[in-house]
Design a protein around this motif. Structure first.
Motif, PDB file in Angstrom:
ATOM      1  N   VAL A  80      -3.204   7.748   6.004  1.00 26.31           N
ATOM      2  CA  VAL A  80      -2.291   8.022   4.893  1.00 26.31           C
ATOM      3  C   VAL A  80      -2.596   6.962   3.834  1.00 26.31           C
ATOM      4  CG1 VAL A  80       0.096   8.301   4.157  1.00 26.31           C
ATOM      5  CG2 VAL A  80      -0.555   8.897   6.503  1.00 26.31           C
ATOM      6  N   THR A  81      -3.230   7.364   2.754  1.00 27.12           N
ATOM      7  CA  THR A  81      -3.781   6.384   1.834  1.00 27.12           C
ATOM      8  C   THR A  81      -3.818   6.898   0.397  1.00 27.12           C
ATOM      9  OG1 THR A  81      -5.782   5.085   1.343  1.00 27.12           O
ATOM     10  CG2 THR A  81      -6.105   7.230   2.366  1.00 27.12           C
ATOM     11  N   SER A  82      -3.898   5.974  -0.525  1.00 29.03           N
ATOM     12  CA  SER A  82      -4.054   6.348  -1.935  1.00 29.03           C
ATOM     13  C   SER A  82      -5.527   6.407  -2.323  1.00 29.03           C
ATOM     14  CB  SER A  82      -3.321   5.344  -2.828  1.00 29.03           C
ATOM     15  OG  SER A  82      -3.791   4.035  -2.588  1.00 29.03           O
ATOM     16  N   HIS A  83      -6.411   6.075  -1.389  1.00 26.76           N
ATOM     17  CA  HIS A  83      -7.848   6.073  -1.655  1.00 26.76           C
ATOM     18  C   HIS A  83      -8.475   7.379  -1.168  1.00 26.76           C
ATOM     19  CE1 HIS A  83      -7.663   1.780  -2.596  1.00 26.76           C
ATOM     20  NE2 HIS A  83      -6.907   1.649  -1.517  1.00 26.76           N
ATOM     21  N   ASN A  84      -9.224   8.037  -2.032  1.00 26.33           N
ATOM     22  CA  ASN A  84      -9.848   9.293  -1.640  1.00 26.33           C
ATOM     23  C   ASN A  84     -11.342   9.159  -1.378  1.00 26.33           C
ATOM     24  OD1 ASN A  84     -10.876   8.996  -4.173  1.00 26.33           O
ATOM     25  ND2 ASN A  84      -9.962  10.870  -5.032  1.00 26.33           N
ATOM     26  N   LYS A 101      -1.710   9.719  -0.816  1.00 25.04           N
ATOM     27  CA  LYS A 101      -0.437   9.380  -1.461  1.00 25.04           C
ATOM     28  C   LYS A 101      -0.493   9.819  -2.923  1.00 25.04           C
ATOM     29  CE  LYS A 101      -0.026   5.128   1.279  1.00 25.04           C
ATOM     30  NZ  LYS A 101      -0.003   3.656   1.218  1.00 25.04           N
ATOM     31  N   PRO A 102       0.629  10.188  -3.518  1.00 18.31           N
ATOM     32  CA  PRO A 102       1.939  10.377  -2.872  1.00 18.31           C
ATOM     33  C   PRO A 102       1.887  11.521  -1.854  1.00 18.31           C
ATOM     34  CG  PRO A 102       1.960  11.248  -5.108  1.00 18.31           C
ATOM     35  CD  PRO A 102       0.648  10.547  -4.954  1.00 18.31           C
ATOM     36  N   VAL A 103       2.518  11.294  -0.728  1.00 18.57           N
ATOM     37  CA  VAL A 103       2.400  12.212   0.401  1.00 18.57           C
ATOM     38  C   VAL A 103       3.117  13.526   0.107  1.00 18.57           C
ATOM     39  CG1 VAL A 103       2.962  12.551   2.830  1.00 18.57           C
ATOM     40  CG2 VAL A 103       2.233  10.296   2.011  1.00 18.57           C
ATOM     41  N   GLU A 104       2.400  14.620   0.304  1.00 16.10           N
ATOM     42  CA  GLU A 104       3.000  15.944   0.200  1.00 16.10           C
ATOM     43  C   GLU A 104       3.445  16.405   1.587  1.00 16.10           C
ATOM     44  OE1 GLU A 104       0.261  18.604  -1.601  1.00 16.10           O
ATOM     45  OE2 GLU A 104       0.283  17.576  -3.544  1.00 16.10           O
ATOM     46  N   ARG A 105       4.650  16.966   1.640  1.00 12.81           N
ATOM     47  CA  ARG A 105       5.206  17.384   2.920  1.00 12.81           C
ATOM     48  C   ARG A 105       4.259  18.331   3.668  1.00 12.81           C
ATOM     49  NH1 ARG A 105      10.935  16.698   3.563  1.00 12.81           N
ATOM     50  NH2 ARG A 105      11.816  15.651   1.740  1.00 12.81           N
ATOM     51  N   GLU A 106       3.739  19.332   2.955  1.00 14.90           N
ATOM     52  CA  GLU A 106       2.921  20.348   3.608  1.00 14.90           C
ATOM     53  C   GLU A 106       1.671  19.730   4.225  1.00 14.90           C
ATOM     54  OE1 GLU A 106       4.073  20.462   0.576  1.00 14.90           O
ATOM     55  OE2 GLU A 106       5.531  22.105   0.588  1.00 14.90           O
TER      56      GLU A 106
END
Length: 245
Positions: A80-84, A101-106
């Motif tokens: 779970v990260t802001s880095h792609n 991030k920002p984390v999407e529920r789906e």
């Protein structure tokens, strides 16, 4: 329940992730939280989770540093990260999910579902292995013993006795080790009595090969110098069985 650990160095992001998981994945049991590489290593080693949610960037290193320094990677992994730009590194560590991030529920729910599927498949495969090995009539003299975090495989002859402990069982071995198993003593009776083990007491199942003394008070002494009682109602049966060995 699936045991999970959250590794996230930002407290606000950690709280957001935990809230989403509690809302969308109530079958997860969050057993630990870490905010640094060192803390993550300690908590994962101690808690032995089924699933780890791993941030990549931390003050003292990266999530990959955590993974490289652990002795066992016996869990499913969701980054779970802001880095792609770490996707290939994640693949090398067999991550089941990579949530930005920002984390999407789906996206989070889908990653958890995939992880849960693989966890259950692995547990079922391990359960089948133990069942096959421990099946009546098996030619193997090895027994699969489930503990809280693994299955230990022992030679039956190395077991001195099994001691019942409120739904759990302590298995005492000739190398002086003591293994706490999630099997009840009743389950060990079913497994071990075909190998000649004797049911001498509501709390004890014993291997007669390791008895060194039986006294007139109905007490047995074993090779580890521990003494246990034979219950009064089972003494005649014990002596009859022992004389037939």
């Amino acid at each position: 329940m699936i045991r999970a650990v959250l590794v996230e160095d930002e407290l606000k992001a950690q709280k957001v992730l935990e809230t989403l998981l509690l809302q969308e994945c109530p079958h997860l049991d969050i057993v630990g939280r870490a905010m640094s590489v060192d803390e993550a290593k300690q908590i994962i080693s101690a808690k032995k989770p089924d699933l780890v949610f791993m941030d990549i960037s931390m003050p003292d290193g990266t999530g990959f540093d955590v993974l490289r320094q652990l002795d066992d990677l016996n869990f499913e992994l969701i980054f779970v990260t802001s880095h792609n730009n770490y996707m290939m590194d994640a693949i090398r560590f067999c991550a089941i999910g990579y949530v930005l991030k920002p984390v999407e529920r789906e996206a989070l729910v889908e990653a958890v579902k995939n992880a849960e599927k693989r966890i259950l498949q692995n547990k079922q495969a391990l359960s089948n292995l133990v069942a096959n090995l421990n099946a009546p009539g098996s030619s193997s003299n090895r027994l699969g013993i489930p503990t809280s975090d693994s299955v230990l495989f022992l030679e039956v002859d190395t077991i001195i006795r099994c001691e019942g402990m409120q739904g759990y069982t302590q298995v005492v071995c000739t190398d002086q080790s003591k293994i706490t198993s999630s099997y009840s003593l009743g389950e060990f009776r079913n497994l071990l009595m075909p190998y000649g083990f004797l049911d001498i007491h509501k709390s004890y199942l014993i291997n007669p090969k390791h008895i060194v003394k039986y006294d007139k008070e109905g007490m047995l002494t074993f090779i580890d110098q521990v003494t246990v009682p034979v219950s009064r109602r089972k003494r005649a049966e014990f002596l009859a069985q022992f004389n037939r060995l």
